[in-house]
Design an enzyme around this catalytic site. Structure first.
Site, short mmCIF file in Angstrom:
data_model
loop_
_atom_site.label_atom_id
_atom_site.label_comp_id
_atom_site.label_asym_id
_atom_site.label_seq_id
_atom_site.Cartn_x
_atom_site.Cartn_y
_atom_site.Cartn_z
N THR A 1 0.83 -1.22 0.00
CA THR A 1 0.00 0.00 0.00
C THR A 1 0.86 1.26 0.00
OG1 THR A 1 -1.63 -1.23 1.24
CG2 THR A 1 -1.89 1.15 1.21
N GLU B 1 10.94 9.05 8.99
CA GLU B 1 9.81 9.93 9.35
C GLU B 1 8.47 9.20 9.31
OE1 GLU B 1 9.82 13.64 10.11
OE2 GLU B 1 8.10 12.54 10.91
N VAL C 1 6.50 7.08 12.42
CA VAL C 1 5.71 7.62 13.53
C VAL C 1 4.74 8.68 13.01
CG1 VAL C 1 5.77 8.73 15.78
CG2 VAL C 1 7.68 7.29 15.08
N ILE D 1 2.46 13.06 9.58
CA ILE D 1 2.81 14.19 10.46
C ILE D 1 4.34 14.30 10.55
CG2 ILE D 1 2.60 15.13 12.80
CD1 ILE D 1 0.11 13.38 13.17
N LYS E 1 6.30 3.33 18.48
CA LYS E 1 6.40 4.74 18.08
C LYS E 1 6.89 5.62 19.24
CE LYS E 1 2.84 4.18 14.53
NZ LYS E 1 1.40 4.17 14.27
N1 HSE Z 1 -1.64 0.61 12.23
C1 HSE Z 1 -1.29 1.95 12.46
C2 HSE Z 1 -2.51 2.74 12.92
C3 HSE Z 1 -0.73 2.65 11.26
O1 HSE Z 1 -3.61 2.20 13.04
O2 HSE Z 1 -2.34 3.92 13.19
C4 HSE Z 1 0.67 2.25 10.98
O3 HSE Z 1 1.50 2.57 12.04
#
Ligand code: HSE
Length: 436
Positions: free
Chosen positions: A13, A129, A132, A136, A205
């Protein structure tokens, strides 16, 4: 060099989003770089699925090594995800002198030190980048724009799946299970949602953000983690009555010689900006000694937003290449000899307000017994709700404590849980009244 050449590992994706940026914004990238930039190879084991984008002949391959060892390629983007083979590919690409851009939070949070050491030895950049907060620009904010600040805290809503579920539960008064099913049907939650709903993704994260903000290593295994599966409609309702919302909050705080790094459902006052971050959106609140508090908000996931972050890194490395800059920004934002190993505070030592929901028999003296146990450990009650009876013989008592030490709360709960008037396990939710 007349053209910056880029190779991509992983055509899923986000990889498709990266291809779309290269194709849709080709002219813009050139104008902003003052040079040509081209995606020259894309490797994925699946070369037959229609991703809705067309690649020129000869670009797509099943052979990752053909990307890693292509002498013309300057930058390798890793979007395979997971630990292996992503880690081996990245290490091989580094050894081949390629700069790396990755969105792989799990890999960076757990094996980051090894990868960064290899990159430093080789004199190449590793940028992440997109790992996280999706689109953003939080990592570059920490490493570049706000790098003159000492950060006291970084807190955030970092998982769109959990935030979508909690928002729906809040809006509709629903319980967790049906909303998870709805999130899966809508494609917001994976078929196996464990990483998201158990807080693992959020913990990866915040481990990275804590390390970047405070200039320290963060051992991922020491990050306290609690997901959202035990949050009930009842707790959300009581939180609302008390003026709070429940969010899965990632919290990192700097206490000088120790840091806090934790992930758990958290009640925050509904007047806070973070409380208004709903649905799949993410937000990060950073507090620096000069800038004060700042809040970054946006799409935390998804093909286009994440591809935007990946391509921001690709452009940053390309600009360094063109200007001849070498490792202009240290990978973790600090020169490696100044990265500390600060201890992560034990959860026993954290201080917080607590929401406690007891389920007790509806008898005289019950409230006094609970209050007495809390009082024995110096825990003071700030407010209380005792609603009408919910079930035969059993009633919730909801207490909000003043600031208390977690070890004292746990000791008091251990005693309360043994009382014969307590009919179900107590629900505890930490409350964040002071974002720092
Ligand atoms: N699975 C994560 C979320 C996105 O639902 O925010 C990828 O880090």
């Amino acid at each position: 060099m007349s053209t910056i050449k880029v190779g991509l590992l992983g055509f899923g994706t986000i990889g498709t989003g990266v291809v779309r940026v290269f194709q849709n914004n080709a002219q813009l990238l050139r104008q902003r770089l003052c040079k040509n930039i081209e995606l020259v190879r894309v490797a994925d084991l699946d070369v037959t699925t229609d991703r809705g984008v067309t690649l020129d002949e000869g670009i797509l391959t099943t052979d990752a090594e053909a990307v890693i060892n292509d002498p013309d390629i300057h930058i390798v983007i890793e979007l395979i995800g997971g630990y292996e083979p992503a880690k081996s590919f990245i290490l091989k690409a580094i050894a081949a002198g390629k700069h790396i851009v990755t969105a792989n939070k799990a890999l960076m949070a757990v094996h980051g030190r090894e990868i960064l050491a290899a990159a430093e030895r080789q004199g190449v950049s590793v940028m992440f980048e997109a790992a996280v907060g999706g689109g953003i620009p939080i990592i570059s904010a920490i490493k570049e724009n706000l790098c003159a600040n000492r950060f006291s805290s970084v807190l955030g809503i970092l998982n769109g799946t959990c935030n979508f579920i909690l928002t729906k539960m809040t809006e509709e008064g629903s319980d967790f299970a049906p909303v998870l099913k709805e999130a899966q049907d809508l494609g917001y939650a994976e078929a196996d949602p464990t990483f998201d709903i158990e807080g693992v993704d959020t913990a990866h994260k915040i481990a990275l953000l804590g390390a970047l903000c405070f200039g320290t290593t963060v051992d991922f295994d020491q990050v306290y983690r609690e997901g959202i599966t035990a949050i009930s409609a009842l707790d959300i309702k009581f939180a609302g009555e008390m003026g709070y919302k429940i969010k899965l909050l990632a919290i990192a705080k700097n206490h000088g010689d120790q840091i806090e790094v934790r992930v758990h459902p958290t009640m925050i006052p509904d007047t806070y900006q973070l409380a208004e971050v709903d649905g799949v959106f993410n937000a990060v609140r950073l507090t620096g000694d000069f800038v004060g508090p700042t809040l970054l908000y946006g799409s935390g996931a998804g093909m286009d937003a994440t591809a935007s972050a990946v391509m921001g890194d690709v452009m940053a490395i390309s600009r360094d290449q063109i200007s001849g800059a070498r490792l202009r920004v240290p990978v973790m934002g600090y020169c490696s000899e100044h990265i500390k190993t600060l201890q992560i505070k034990s959860m026993n030592d954290i201080v917080s307000h607590y929401y406690l929901r007891f389920t007790v028999l509806d008898q005289p003296g019950v409230l006094a017994k609970i209050a007495g146990c809390l009082g024995d450990y110096g825990i003071s009650i700030q407010s209380m709700i005792q609603p009408e009876r919910h079930e035969i013989d059993s009633v919730p008592i909801v207490l909000m404590t003043h600031s208390a030490c977690e070890a004292d709360i746990m000791k008091a709960l251990e005693i309360i849980e043994k009382l014969d008037i307590v009919s179900q396990p107590t629900r505890l939710i930490r409350v964040e009244n002071d974002l720092g």
